[in-house]
Design a protein around this motif. Sequence first.
Motif, PDB file in Angstrom:
ATOM      1  N   SER A 207       0.821  -1.210   0.000  1.00  0.00           N
ATOM      2  CA  SER A 207       0.000   0.000   0.000  1.00  0.00           C
ATOM      3  C   SER A 207       0.855   1.260   0.000  1.00  0.00           C
TER       4      SER A 207
ATOM      5  N   GLU B 243      -6.601   0.775  -8.458  1.00  0.00           N
ATOM      6  CA  GLU B 243      -7.354  -0.451  -8.203  1.00  0.00           C
ATOM      7  C   GLU B 243      -6.541  -1.422  -7.355  1.00  0.00           C
ATOM      8  N   THR B 244      -5.254  -1.533  -7.642  1.00  0.00           N
ATOM      9  CA  THR B 244      -4.396  -2.417  -6.854  1.00  0.00           C
ATOM     10  C   THR B 244      -4.301  -1.928  -5.414  1.00  0.00           C
TER      11      THR B 244
ATOM     12  N   ASP C 125      -6.510  -0.144  -3.843  1.00  0.00           N
ATOM     13  CA  ASP C 125      -7.820  -0.393  -3.239  1.00  0.00           C
ATOM     14  C   ASP C 125      -7.926  -1.851  -2.788  1.00  0.00           C
ATOM     15  N   TYR C 126      -7.443  -2.769  -3.621  1.00  0.00           N
ATOM     16  CA  TYR C 126      -7.462  -4.194  -3.270  1.00  0.00           C
ATOM     17  C   TYR C 126      -6.608  -4.454  -2.026  1.00  0.00           C
ATOM     18  N   MET C 127      -5.399  -3.906  -1.989  1.00  0.00           N
ATOM     19  CA  MET C 127      -4.503  -4.129  -0.848  1.00  0.00           C
ATOM     20  C   MET C 127      -5.115  -3.579   0.437  1.00  0.00           C
TER      21      MET C 127
ATOM     22  N   ARG D 255      -4.882   1.234 -12.906  1.00  0.00           N
ATOM     23  CA  ARG D 255      -4.505  -0.084 -12.372  1.00  0.00           C
ATOM     24  C   ARG D 255      -3.850   0.052 -11.007  1.00  0.00           C
TER      25      ARG D 255
ATOM     26  N   PHE E 292      -8.312  -3.138   1.003  1.00  0.00           N
ATOM     27  CA  PHE E 292      -9.445  -4.009   1.304  1.00  0.00           C
ATOM     28  C   PHE E 292      -8.967  -5.265   2.034  1.00  0.00           C
ATOM     29  N   MET E 293      -7.916  -5.887   1.517  1.00  0.00           N
ATOM     30  CA  MET E 293      -7.385  -7.103   2.141  1.00  0.00           C
ATOM     31  C   MET E 293      -6.867  -6.824   3.548  1.00  0.00           C
TER      32      MET E 293
END
Length: 170
Positions: free
Chosen positions: A113, A134-135, A137-139, A131, A141-142
């Motif tokens: 992050s 989005e990446t 955001d994914y990290m 991208r 979220f996890m």
Amino acid sequence: MTGPADGQDDDALLRFVEQFALVLTESGLPRMPARVFAYVLAEDAEGYTAAELADGLRVSPAAISGAVRTLVQAGLLAREREPGSRADHYRIYDDDVWAHIIMQREPLLRRYSAVLSDGIAKLPPGRGAHRLVETLDYMEFMRAELPLMIERWRKHRAEHSLENPSEVEQ
């Protein structure tokens, strides 16, 4: 004295150890630490000396030395000394070993992050930003979901714990 069934049980255990060690090796764990970890997971003893691990895996004690060092440093095994014993004993680090392993990933997610945020801030607009965002955001979220998932796992584990592991359906 061991009988034929004991030898068959040992062979079945070692076949499993090799299969699971392959999966662990494909995940990045070196081969011998993977074999030791798989063995300790599959055997029912509370702890092992290096000699017991070597005997159980049918390898030399020297092969065990580096493997247990790697596993202790990774937080997968704990090293203890029994009172009056000169030998170290090794056991699974945490009774909830898989939750422990997964939570060890949180600092890596935090690092991802940080680097992604820095990259987003420094790159010119339109340069892969979609991208990267989005990446990131994914990290994030996890990272937020990990503790919640572990909490749900522990609740599930408490509700579904088996008194007898032989009750597990094959």
